[in-house]
Design an enzyme around this catalytic site. Sequence first.
Site, PDB file in Angstrom:
ATOM      1  N   GLY A 108      16.894 -11.800   2.648  1.00  0.00           N
ATOM      2  CA  GLY A 108      16.020 -12.266   1.654  1.00  0.00           C
ATOM      3  C   GLY A 108      14.773 -12.986   2.302  1.00  0.00           C
ATOM      4  O   GLY A 108      14.300 -13.993   1.745  1.00  0.00           O
TER       5      GLY A 108
ATOM      6  N   SER B 206      16.169  -6.422   5.910  1.00  0.00           N
ATOM      7  CA  SER B 206      17.693  -6.469   6.088  1.00  0.00           C
ATOM      8  C   SER B 206      18.281  -5.335   5.145  1.00  0.00           C
ATOM      9  O   SER B 206      19.301  -4.618   5.787  1.00  0.00           O
ATOM     10  CB  SER B 206      18.282  -7.667   5.786  1.00  0.00           C
ATOM     11  OG  SER B 206      18.138  -7.921   4.519  1.00  0.00           O
ATOM     12  N   SER B 207      17.820  -4.883   4.091  1.00  0.00           N
ATOM     13  CA  SER B 207      18.557  -3.740   3.442  1.00  0.00           C
ATOM     14  C   SER B 207      18.127  -2.699   4.215  1.00  0.00           C
ATOM     15  O   SER B 207      19.009  -1.471   4.280  1.00  0.00           O
ATOM     16  CB  SER B 207      17.879  -3.726   1.918  1.00  0.00           C
ATOM     17  OG  SER B 207      18.035  -5.058   1.283  1.00  0.00           O
TER      18      SER B 207
ATOM     19  N   ASP C 125       9.687   0.055   4.886  1.00  0.00           N
ATOM     20  CA  ASP C 125      10.596  -0.674   5.567  1.00  0.00           C
ATOM     21  C   ASP C 125      11.500   0.333   6.488  1.00  0.00           C
ATOM     22  O   ASP C 125      11.968   0.169   7.579  1.00  0.00           O
ATOM     23  CB  ASP C 125      11.375  -1.454   4.511  1.00  0.00           C
ATOM     24  CG  ASP C 125      10.535  -2.547   3.862  1.00  0.00           C
ATOM     25  OD1 ASP C 125       9.459  -2.735   4.119  1.00  0.00           O
ATOM     26  OD2 ASP C 125      11.052  -2.779   2.797  1.00  0.00           O
TER      27      ASP C 125
ATOM     28  N   TYR D 221       8.202  -6.635  -8.178  1.00  0.00           N
ATOM     29  CA  TYR D 221       7.822  -5.554  -7.398  1.00  0.00           C
ATOM     30  C   TYR D 221       7.531  -4.417  -8.355  1.00  0.00           C
ATOM     31  O   TYR D 221       6.528  -3.668  -8.295  1.00  0.00           O
ATOM     32  CB  TYR D 221       8.815  -5.269  -6.591  1.00  0.00           C
ATOM     33  CG  TYR D 221       8.555  -4.318  -5.377  1.00  0.00           C
ATOM     34  CD1 TYR D 221       7.843  -4.573  -4.358  1.00  0.00           C
ATOM     35  CD2 TYR D 221       8.746  -3.079  -5.688  1.00  0.00           C
ATOM     36  CE1 TYR D 221       7.549  -3.841  -3.227  1.00  0.00           C
ATOM     37  CE2 TYR D 221       8.410  -1.883  -4.832  1.00  0.00           C
ATOM     38  CZ  TYR D 221       7.580  -2.378  -3.441  1.00  0.00           C
ATOM     39  OH  TYR D 221       7.359  -1.256  -2.490  1.00  0.00           O
TER      40      TYR D 221
ATOM     41  N   THR E  59       0.954  -1.079   0.067  1.00  0.00           N
ATOM     42  CA  THR E  59      -0.165   0.234  -0.198  1.00  0.00           C
ATOM     43  C   THR E  59       0.746   1.219   0.012  1.00  0.00           C
ATOM     44  O   THR E  59       0.474   2.313  -0.188  1.00  0.00           O
ATOM     45  CB  THR E  59      -1.099   0.215   1.372  1.00  0.00           C
ATOM     46  OG1 THR E  59       0.059  -0.093   2.494  1.00  0.00           O
ATOM     47  CG2 THR E  59      -1.835  -1.011   1.237  1.00  0.00           C
TER      48      THR E  59
ATOM     49  N   GLU F 159      17.991   3.510  -1.641  1.00  0.00           N
ATOM     50  CA  GLU F 159      17.485   2.327  -2.185  1.00  0.00           C
ATOM     51  C   GLU F 159      17.197   2.309  -3.534  1.00  0.00           C
ATOM     52  O   GLU F 159      17.372   1.664  -4.391  1.00  0.00           O
ATOM     53  CB  GLU F 159      16.430   1.704  -1.331  1.00  0.00           C
ATOM     54  CG  GLU F 159      16.123   0.222  -1.800  1.00  0.00           C
ATOM     55  CD  GLU F 159      15.972  -0.886  -0.566  1.00  0.00           C
ATOM     56  OE1 GLU F 159      16.216  -0.782   0.325  1.00  0.00           O
ATOM     57  OE2 GLU F 159      15.675  -1.911  -1.246  1.00  0.00           O
TER      58      GLU F 159
ATOM     59  N   SER G 244      32.230  -6.170   6.515  1.00  0.00           N
ATOM     60  CA  SER G 244      30.823  -6.755   6.934  1.00  0.00           C
ATOM     61  C   SER G 244      31.493  -8.117   7.550  1.00  0.00           C
ATOM     62  O   SER G 244      32.118  -8.867   6.804  1.00  0.00           O
ATOM     63  CB  SER G 244      29.841  -7.169   6.044  1.00  0.00           C
ATOM     64  OG  SER G 244      28.809  -7.927   6.606  1.00  0.00           O
TER      65      SER G 244
ATOM     66  N   GLY H 290      12.409 -11.244   3.635  1.00  0.00           N
ATOM     67  CA  GLY H 290      11.233 -10.413   3.841  1.00  0.00           C
ATOM     68  C   GLY H 290      11.334  -9.591   5.077  1.00  0.00           C
ATOM     69  O   GLY H 290      10.280  -9.121   5.310  1.00  0.00           O
TER      70      GLY H 290
END
Length: 410
Positions: free
Chosen positions: A150, A155-156, A200, A252, A63, A188, A95, A152
């Site tokens: 990955g 994490s990004s 997010d 997406y 949404t 992003e 990392s 959902g």
Amino acid sequence: MNFHPGPGRPHDSPFDLAPAGDGPDSRETVVGSVRDGFAAAFGGVPDGVWAAPGRVNLIGEHTDYSEGFALPIAIPQATFLAAAARDDGLLRLHSTQGDGRTTVLRTEELKPGAVTTWAAYPAGVVWALNESGYPVGGADLYFDSHVPTGAGLSSSAALECVVAAAYNDLYELGLGPVDIALVAQHAENAFAGVPCGAMDQMASACSTAGRALYLDTRGMTATSIPFDPERAGLHLLVVDTRVKHDLGDGAYAALRQGCEAAAGHLGLGALRDLPAARLPAAVRSLPADLGRLVRHVVTENARVEQAVALLNSGDIAGLGPVLSAGHASLRDDYRISCPETDLAVDAAVGAGALGARMTGGGFGGSVIALVPGGRVAAVTEAVTSAFRSAGYAAPGIFPVVPSPGARRLL
Ligand code: GLA
């Protein structure tokens, strides 16, 4: 196109992510370990340590790019960052989950498309800050992500928001949580090339412990709503189906374009503006594929409003059927569930969950289930054995509680 620094922590057995490094007991350990990692990668001590969490969305899926509503919570699993500013324009990235190498970039050379590894997310934030009128330079950044990738669980966004929060302090930018989220989303969208909405990043930057975040993505306002399932004798379980979906793969973007095209057909600025009373006529006027998308968005916005009313009245159990209705809409109208998410939802509800749904971008990832305390073991067992019988990889099942957003730890 998967930019993230490899897998998060393994989490094969139920609940082993619960103490994922962000509780009061483990905070010292995590801070110590990223400081040690920083010293090993770069030498010296960092200027500080920051954390930004992943999220699950309770309701309000797909949404946020139609100027609608969402209701996410931050989860305890976070990305941790030990950082120090540099005055020579170098951006050095390392990392715990990476391949052992340090990525070295020059901040003045950053441009969209120039970085094609996980480093695009942190580098994108530095680029986005400069683009947005916040002149910033280089830094040494050492990451340790406890957010499964990955799955959902954003994490990004955690990776972006922790960099924005650290830069905000290191360069004294005076950004508030919403600014941090919007810079992260800009990184992003424009640098990493993923056309996501802001849900997010808003969840990662703006959440508070013990509360859900009621987002209105038109004005980008965030209102925190009490959400304490444990006080109601309930648990929110995450089922990571292990089916990986990468938002950069085009599906997406196609959904987003579909919503925008439908709004255009209907003469609306965004689907947010379609009143429920006009939905049947609007669906009839559209090609079937677009009509389904519109029905999801309009009914999903209504489910967010319903969920907010329930939480405000203290009726957390009442959320269960709203979750399940949201899943049916994602499965039948938006068509972004998959056999694994459908099975997890059905098995959870069959074993006593009050409601369950896939959460996040879809095509795999995670399911959330609202489960009475006495049914947690039964639900865990039912989902695990349903996956085994279907020949699917064992799911990762763990409880989450509403957790704080991006913050400085040291
Ligand atoms: C992804 C995107 C978000 C949102 C969700 C679906 O997580 O990053 O902006 O669109 O999918 O609700």
